[in-house]
Design an enzyme around this catalytic site. Structure first.
Site, short mmCIF file in Angstrom:
data_model
loop_
_atom_site.label_atom_id
_atom_site.label_comp_id
_atom_site.label_asym_id
_atom_site.label_seq_id
_atom_site.Cartn_x
_atom_site.Cartn_y
_atom_site.Cartn_z
CG HIS A 69 -4.26 -6.86 4.34
ND1 HIS A 69 -3.81 -5.94 5.25
CD2 HIS A 69 -5.37 -6.30 3.79
CE1 HIS A 69 -4.59 -4.88 5.24
NE2 HIS A 69 -5.55 -5.08 4.37
NE ARG A 70 -6.49 -4.38 8.31
CZ ARG A 70 -5.24 -4.14 8.71
NH1 ARG A 70 -4.57 -5.06 9.37
NH2 ARG A 70 -4.66 -2.99 8.45
CG ASP A 76 -2.23 -0.75 0.94
OD1 ASP A 76 -2.27 -1.55 -0.01
OD2 ASP A 76 -3.21 -0.53 1.69
CD GLU A 95 -8.35 -3.74 2.25
OE1 GLU A 95 -7.31 -3.15 2.54
OE2 GLU A 95 -9.39 -3.65 2.96
CG ASP A 155 -8.69 -1.88 9.33
OD1 ASP A 155 -9.67 -2.17 8.61
OD2 ASP A 155 -7.86 -1.00 9.01
CE LYS A 170 -4.86 -3.59 0.30
NZ LYS A 170 -5.00 -2.39 1.11
CG ASN A 210 -8.32 -3.55 -2.90
OD1 ASN A 210 -9.11 -2.63 -3.03
ND2 ASN A 210 -8.64 -4.67 -2.28
#
Length: 421
Positions: A376-377, A55, A327, A299, A402, A97
């Site tokens: 990613h999360r 990012d 995302e 998040d 990311k 993204n």
């Protein structure tokens, strides 16, 4: 760990407390704010403790396209030199993204002389940006996003204008932050006002204002939903970026699930990022609250939800509708993958997520190949399930690049066995 990462990784439960010291990467949220503010400042800025990830690399590349010098003397430093204005790029800005970079630059490029296209990958092209485009138009800035999502074309006029701009921030606080950061480049004072009381993760707006102040902006909070910004421009500054609180949630989660102790070198109360509030919730495991409001720590919700799967009692997550436009649709993704581990473990109720919880889950072998949806999360949070449940395999583990490129190396460093699958 093998580099490059394999297409899938199986996590072998360590069956012991995870104990060690880990330094989380720099905050993605603060790094991208600092990169943009430094680029808009006249002079040379040194950003230390920064995150180098997909990012932030995309943000830095976009700034270079607009005439800003961005040097990287080491793994956690950016040296940014600008003239106080951005130049028109020769082609579209591609931001993958990266939601923060896309929204922040959509507003900032209005200060360029000329047309700029802000675009992203196929996932970014599904993420809404219409409220921000409407706000720009209200300032007299010509902007179009025909689908309501990127690509966005902004016809910059060299200034951010003046007057009052209203924004619906119910989908994302990033719209507010984008307007705030561009406002000092107006040709008169600008008021940014919310059209309603709902705002996603208000704490991130506070992060924005704090960073703007370091770079010389004058921001007055008129009331709970209105900010007045003077046309000061920005001055160069050196700025140290704190560790990423969202990344810290995975370490706090690993700590409580395994009964370990992981020293991050910073206490939860010393973070300024709103996701740090998750630590107090995780500390209550295995007796987490029956209802958790995730609106101000969005998040962290995937982390909290995976930990909640092992809680003594069910947990309902509320205030998380915005997770549907991250995302991926994170409400659906978390529910799907928890149910892949154990059918009936989670369900969606409207925009709430209900985790049924099963404290006996840790004693079972539940082989599951976790789909990460390029998110990613999802990958990082579901890795926590693999610390207790035998047979958890994470697909596309490289997507963690990311925001946390060294995530798997961190787990391996704590003694977790990771095997190509």
């Amino acid at each position: 760990m093998l580099k490059p990462l394999p297409p899938a990784l199986t996590i072998v439960p360590p069956r012991r407390p995870l104990i060690g010291r880990v330094t989380p990467p720099g905050s993605k949220s603060i790094t991208n704010r600092a990169l943009l503010l430094a680029a808009l400042a006249d002079g040379t800025n040194r950003l230390t403790g920064a995150l180098k990830s997909k990012d932030t690399v995309l943000m830095a590349a976009a700034l270079r396209q607009m005439g800003v010098s961005v040097d990287e003397p080491d793994a956690t430093t950016f040296v940014v030199t600008g003239t106080g204005r951005l130049a028109a790029p020769s082609g579209p800005l591609f931001l993958g993204n990266a939601g923060t970079a896309t929204r922040f630059l959509t507003a900032a490029v209005a200060t360029v002389e000329g047309a700029v296209i802000v675009d992203g990958d196929e996932d970014m092209r599904l993420r809404p940006i219409a409220p921000l485009v409407s706000a720009l138009r209200s300032l007299g800035i010509e902007a179009e996003a025909p689908t309501g999502c990127p690509p966005v074309t902004v016809h910059g006029r060299g200034s951010f204008g003046r007057g009052r701009v209203e924004i619906d921030a119910s989908l994302s606080s990033q719209y507010v932050s984008a307007l705030l950061m561009a406002a000092p480049l107006g040709d008169g004072p600008i008021e940014v006002a919310l059209t309603g009381k709902d705002i996603g993760a208000r704490g991130y707006v506070d992060l924005t204002v704090a960073a703007m102040t370091v770079f010389g902006a004058s921001v007055e909070q008129v009331d709970a939903g209105t900010w007045r910004i003077q046309p000061t421009g920005y001055r160069a500054a050196d700025f140290h970026i704190e560790p990423d609180a969202s990344a810290a949630t995975y370490l706090w989660g690993a700590e409580v699930l395994t009964g370990g102790r992981i020293d991050l070198g910073v206490e939860a109360e010393d973070f300024t990022q709103p996701d740090a509030a998750a630590q107090a919730v995780l500390a209550q495991f295995p007796n987490m609250p029956a209802v958790i409001d995730g609106s101000q720590m969005q998040d962290a919700v995937p982390t909290l939800a995976v930990v909640a799967a092992f809680n003594q009692t069910p947990v309902r997550f509320v205030g998380i509708a915005n997770l549907r436009v991250k995302e991926t649709d994170r409400i659906r993704a978390v529910a799907n993958e928890l149910n892949r581990i154990l059918p009936g473990l989670a369900r969606e109720e409207g925009d709430d997520l209900v985790v049924a919880s099963d404290p006996n889950l840790a004693a079972r072998a539940r082989p599951a190949r976790i789909e990460t949806y390029h998110d990613h999360r999802i990958a990082m949070s579901f890795a926590l399930a693999g610390l207790l449940v035998e047979g958890i395999t994470i697909l596309d583990p490289a997507c963690t690049g990311k925001t946390y490129p060294d995530y798997w190396e961190m787990l391996a460093g704590l003694g977790v066995d990771l095997r190509p699958a």
